[in-house]
Each structure stands twice: as C-alpha cells, then as structure tokens.
Write an enzyme that holds these catalytic residues in place. Structure first.
Site, PDB file in Angstrom:
ATOM      1  N   GLU A 179     -16.239   5.834   4.542  1.00  0.00           N
ATOM      2  CA  GLU A 179     -15.492   5.367   5.716  1.00  0.00           C
ATOM      3  C   GLU A 179     -15.397   6.515   6.705  1.00  0.00           C
ATOM      4  OE1 GLU A 179     -11.281   4.667   5.214  1.00  0.00           O
ATOM      5  OE2 GLU A 179     -11.203   5.918   3.434  1.00  0.00           O
ATOM      6  N   ARG A 237       0.842  -1.211   0.000  1.00  0.00           N
ATOM      7  CA  ARG A 237       0.000   0.000   0.000  1.00  0.00           C
ATOM      8  C   ARG A 237       0.871   1.253   0.000  1.00  0.00           C
ATOM      9  NH1 ARG A 237      -4.472   0.223   4.523  1.00  0.00           N
ATOM     10  NH2 ARG A 237      -2.679   0.804   5.790  1.00  0.00           N
ATOM     11  N   LYS A 288      -2.626   6.452   1.361  1.00  0.00           N
ATOM     12  CA  LYS A 288      -2.451   6.946   2.730  1.00  0.00           C
ATOM     13  C   LYS A 288      -1.541   8.171   2.712  1.00  0.00           C
ATOM     14  CE  LYS A 288      -2.343   4.607   7.198  1.00  0.00           C
ATOM     15  NZ  LYS A 288      -3.570   5.205   7.722  1.00  0.00           N
TER      16      LYS A 288
END
Ligand code: PLP
Ligand code: COI
Length: 337
Positions: free
Chosen positions: A220, A82, A184
């Site tokens: 989310e 990620r 992220k």
C-alpha cells in the site's frame, strides 16, 4: 444552523481548530464518563509514554452534509473496531466500541457549524486518537491513557485535486512481517516521514511500499490502500497481513460487486504484474479514491488511465452513498442530525 464563514471550496488537507472536542481519561483501570471540552491543548508530563515510546494510535473518518441537508458519517463502527484492534496490539485499554461511536457523534454534533456544505468538495475529517499519558521510563505500557476526538474541515488530501498521481516504488519499508502494519499506530507514520519528504523532493506524490520480506509484492502507500483495474474491468486489490485494513477499500469491494456488478479479487499482487493493469487508484478516508497516472519502479515507468471509467464509476458510487444520493447498504450511514 449558521455555518462558519470559510472558503469551503478551497480548503486543503490541514488542521483548522474547531470549537469542541471529546476527552475521556483512563485511570485506575477504568475509563471516566468523558465529556466535550473547548480545550484543544494537552498538558502531559515530559516522561509520558507517548512521548518516550510512541504509545499512540488513531483513526480517521469523515462527516458529510448530504444532498437533503442531514449530517452523517460513514461506518464509524468499523473505525471503532479497528481502533480496538490497534489498542490490543499496543497494550492500550480499548475504549468501548459503542462509546467510540457515541463520542464521534457528539463531537461532530457539537461542531455542526464546521461541517462543509453539500457540493463544496470539502468534508469534516474526524480524528479519534489515544495515547499513554503517565510517566514511564522503563519500556512498558502506560497505566493512564487519554482518548480524544477532534474534527477539522478538509479539502482534497492530494494537492492538485484531480491530477493523476505519480508514485514511486519505495526502497524503504513500511511494515515488517508480524509487525504493526495492520494497525493504525502512530509509529507507522513516524517512520514514513523521511520517505514521504524524500518522495516529494523528487517529484512523487506518494511511496508505494512492497512486502518487506521478499520485495516482490505490492502492499500500500503511506496513507492509503491501492486498487487496480484489469483490461476486462475486474477490480484487484492486494491482500497482505501487513497492510492497514482500509474501510474505504472494504466498502469499495462491496460496492464494485453489489452495485456495479464487477468481478473483484483480493489477492497478492506481484510487482512484476502491475503493468498488466489499466487503471490504478489510492483509496482511503483522506484519499477517497485518488486516480494514479504513473508508478515508477526504478527504471520502469508504468502508466495508467488516471480517472478511467471503472475508477470513475467506483468514485461516483461510493461518494453517492456517502452524500446520500444513493441508497446505502444497511448500517453504513450514521445519521448525526
Ligand atoms: N492505509 C493507510 C496506511 C492509511 O493511513 C489509511 C488511512 O486511514 C488507509 C490505508 C485507508 O484506510 P481507511 O479507508 O479506513 O481510511
Ligand atoms: C485517513 O485517511 O484517515 C488517514 O489516516 C490517512 C492519513 C495519511 C491522513
């Protein structure tokens, strides 16, 4: 091994400076060999790209003491993947994935005295991150970067421990279609700060973001993915290209299906249907699985069972795997020592 003398059972989710961290620098098109250092502070130029244009991304995972006394961490290869995808999106050089895992292992091992004991409720949070470190004034990517990993012992992310969370449907957006919601990037968190402070001031634990294009579907929260459970015990989680692909959520979908025999559905979840679910939880490295008691959608209040039977089973199974009480799927547990 002598552990540090901390009040492990009463740690919050905060930064405690530990002994060692990993550092590697990227310069002239390549990463150096990297090393462990005791230097927690960083000196960079006032015009460093990270300071001017927020060119930074990070990861989060945890190390645990297992029931039989080993130190392990959970699926660090997925954090490496990620982070590579965050770096590509932010025009940062990828830190090689095998080296990422090795850096995590070395940093945790060098701080083994800081890994909370089994059964304490605390864990060692591991924070790999990278930033553009040289001076950039025109809007373009940096030429030089620093990759670091530090660790800090943590307790529960949400204050109040097991008390079910109260969330609100946010009026502000987290991620644009085709934006950076699925990586992220530090910038995703910078823009959420106003909203989380406002939520806390108004008595909510977190914001639930909806899709910014239509404002009709659940995405989310600021720091975790969402799971729902239907009346007949099916696990449902929102699918969207603008949410962070949570490693905890992906693991839970597998655990639900393969360990608990539950039906699972990853699909768009409409705001209008959230009152049809009976249980709701937030999932993530920091959040683990935190039960939700209430979601407030402006005038409408939806109540859930808190730590209901399905969320409890998912929690017990996931943490059982992480702490070595249950056999893990192949490759999920990286033994550190
Ligand atoms: N969503 C956001 C916005 C997060 O910050 C996090 C935390 O990492 C998650 C979801 C959960 O992801 P993971 O389970 O990989 O920690
Ligand atoms: C994590 O769970 O690792 C995160 O990065 C979430 C953050 C809000 C602490």
């Amino acid at each position: 091994m002598e552990r540090k003398n901390l009040d492990w059972g009463n740690l919050g989710f905060g930064y405690v400076q530990t002994d060692m961290r990993y550092v590697s620098n990227f310069k002239n098109g390549q990463w150096d060999d990297g090393c462990l250092t005791d230097q927690a502070s960083i000196t960079i130029n006032e015009c460093a790209c990270v300071l001017q244009y927020a060119q930074t991304c990070f990861e989060g995972l945890k190390a645990y003491t297992t029931e039989d006394g080993h130190i392990v961490c959970f699926r660090p290869d997925l954090n490496a993947q990620r982070m590579a995808s965050s770096c590509r999106r932010l025009k940062m050089p990828v830190f090689p994935e095998e080296r990422f895992v090795q850096a995590v292992v070395e940093t945790v091992r060098a701080n083994s005295q800081w890994v909370p004991p089994y059964g304490s409720g605390a864990t060692l949070y591991v924070r790999p991150f990278m930033f553009g470190s040289d001076s950039i004034i025109g809007v373009k990517p940096a030429n030089e970067y620093q990759f670091r990993v530090f660790v800090t012992p943590v307790g529960p992310y949400f204050k109040g421990g097991v008390k079910p969370l109260k969330l609100r449907i946010s009026d502000l957006d987290r991620a644009a279609p085709k934006g950076t919601g699925d990586v992220k990037a530090g910038l995703n968190y910078a823009m959420s700060l106003y909203n989380i402070v406002d939520a806390h001031e108004k008595g909510y634990d977190e914001n639930v973001y909806v899709d910014s294009a239509t404002r009709t579907h659940i995405e989310e929260t600021g720091g975790a993915n969402i799971i729902f459970v239907t009346k007949d015990g099916k696990l449902v989680t929102p699918q969207s290209s603008t949410i962070l692909p949570s490693i905890t959520r992906r693991s839970l979908l597998y655990v639900a299906k393969e360990y608990l025999g539950l039906e699972v559905e990853e699909r768009p979840v409409a705001l209008s249907e959230i009152d049809e679910f009976v249980e709701c939880g937030l999932c993530g490295t920091a959040a683990v699985i935190s039960p939700v008691g209430t979601i407030v959608d402006h005038g409408r209040e939806i109540h859930y069972a808190g730590m209901g039977p399905t969320i409890q089973k998912l929690y017990d199974t996931l943490t059982g795997i992480q702490m070595g009480r249950l056999e893990a799927p192949e490759g999920w547990i990286q033994v550190i020592e």
